[in-house]
Design a protein around this motif. Structure first.
Motif, PDB file in Angstrom:
ATOM      1  N   LEU A  15       0.868  -1.170   0.000  1.00 49.83           N
ATOM      2  CA  LEU A  15       0.000   0.000   0.000  1.00 49.83           C
ATOM      3  C   LEU A  15       0.910   1.226   0.000  1.00 49.83           C
ATOM      4  O   LEU A  15       1.631   1.455   0.963  1.00 49.83           O
ATOM      5  N   VAL A  70      -4.575   2.522  -3.304  1.00 45.91           N
ATOM      6  CA  VAL A  70      -5.089   3.136  -2.092  1.00 45.91           C
ATOM      7  C   VAL A  70      -5.191   4.646  -2.284  1.00 45.91           C
ATOM      8  O   VAL A  70      -4.572   5.205  -3.193  1.00 45.91           O
ATOM      9  N   TYR A  86      -3.727   3.251   7.386  1.00 48.18           N
ATOM     10  CA  TYR A  86      -3.943   2.008   6.645  1.00 48.18           C
ATOM     11  C   TYR A  86      -4.021   0.823   7.602  1.00 48.18           C
ATOM     12  O   TYR A  86      -4.894  -0.037   7.473  1.00 48.18           O
ATOM     13  N   PHE A 106     -10.616  -2.441  -0.657  1.00 53.20           N
ATOM     14  CA  PHE A 106      -9.607  -1.402  -0.633  1.00 53.20           C
ATOM     15  C   PHE A 106      -9.496  -0.835  -2.044  1.00 53.20           C
ATOM     16  O   PHE A 106      -9.812  -1.493  -3.006  1.00 53.20           O
ATOM     17  N   TRP A 110     -11.181   4.082  -0.889  1.00 56.88           N
ATOM     18  CA  TRP A 110     -11.347   3.380   0.383  1.00 56.88           C
ATOM     19  C   TRP A 110     -11.710   4.359   1.489  1.00 56.88           C
ATOM     20  O   TRP A 110     -12.547   4.092   2.339  1.00 56.88           O
TER      21      TRP A 110
END
Length: 163
Positions: A15, A70, A86, A106, A110
């Motif tokens: 991420l 993300v 996160y 996700f 998100w």
């Protein structure tokens, strides 16, 4: 890490709130670490290894690697705040068993990047509250507010340094 009875290797999700980091490099570092950890664990039989031997022997091909899109931070300084956000969101929202599941919930939508950036203020408020409610004997802190050597641009800012 899946349970030992599940015939699947570790799942690694990348991420990246800045979108600057190479997933291949991130996955390579994590894979190298896991392989070295496996070698270390094999030397000591007292460890309960969390995967079957088959998974470990062919670890490189058994690591599930996935880059997750993300929300992106809007500045160059919220990396750590986004990482914490996160982790918190992932723990709250991820299914208990990620084996074979693509974490499709996700994505870039998100949450709002403003939510993550707001975590900095919530952490600051929490730390100030903890400091103010700590017994005087536990307050081994120095405040720059009492420091006469402040630069003009630092005046008026609440800065606490823990020593």
């Amino acid at each position: 890490m899946p349970a030992k009875e599940i015939k699947s290797g570790p799942r690694v999700f990348h991420l990246d709130s800045l979108g600057l980091h190479s997933s291949d490099k991130v996955f390579g570092v994590i894979e190298s670490y896991l392989i070295e950890e496996w070698r270390h664990l094999q030397k000591d039989s007292s460890y309960d290894i969390p995967f079957s031997d088959t998974i470990w022997r062919h670890l490189s091909r058994n690591i599930h690697k996935e880059k997750i899109e993300v929300p992106q931070q809007q500045n160059d300084f919220d990396c750590g705040v986004f990482m914490l956000y996160y982790i918190d969101k992932f723990i709250q929202e991820a299914p208990d068993d990620l084996t074979g599941v693509r974490p499709c919930k996700f994505g870039r939508k998100w949450f709002s990047p403003v939510e993550a950036s707001g975590l900095r203020k919530r952490i600051r408020v929490l730390l100030i509250d903890i400091f103010q409610n700590a017994p005087p004997s536990d307050r081994n802190l120095v405040s720059h507010a009492d420091d006469d050597s402040e630069d003009e641009e630092d005046k008026g800012k609440d800065t606490i340094v823990i020593v």
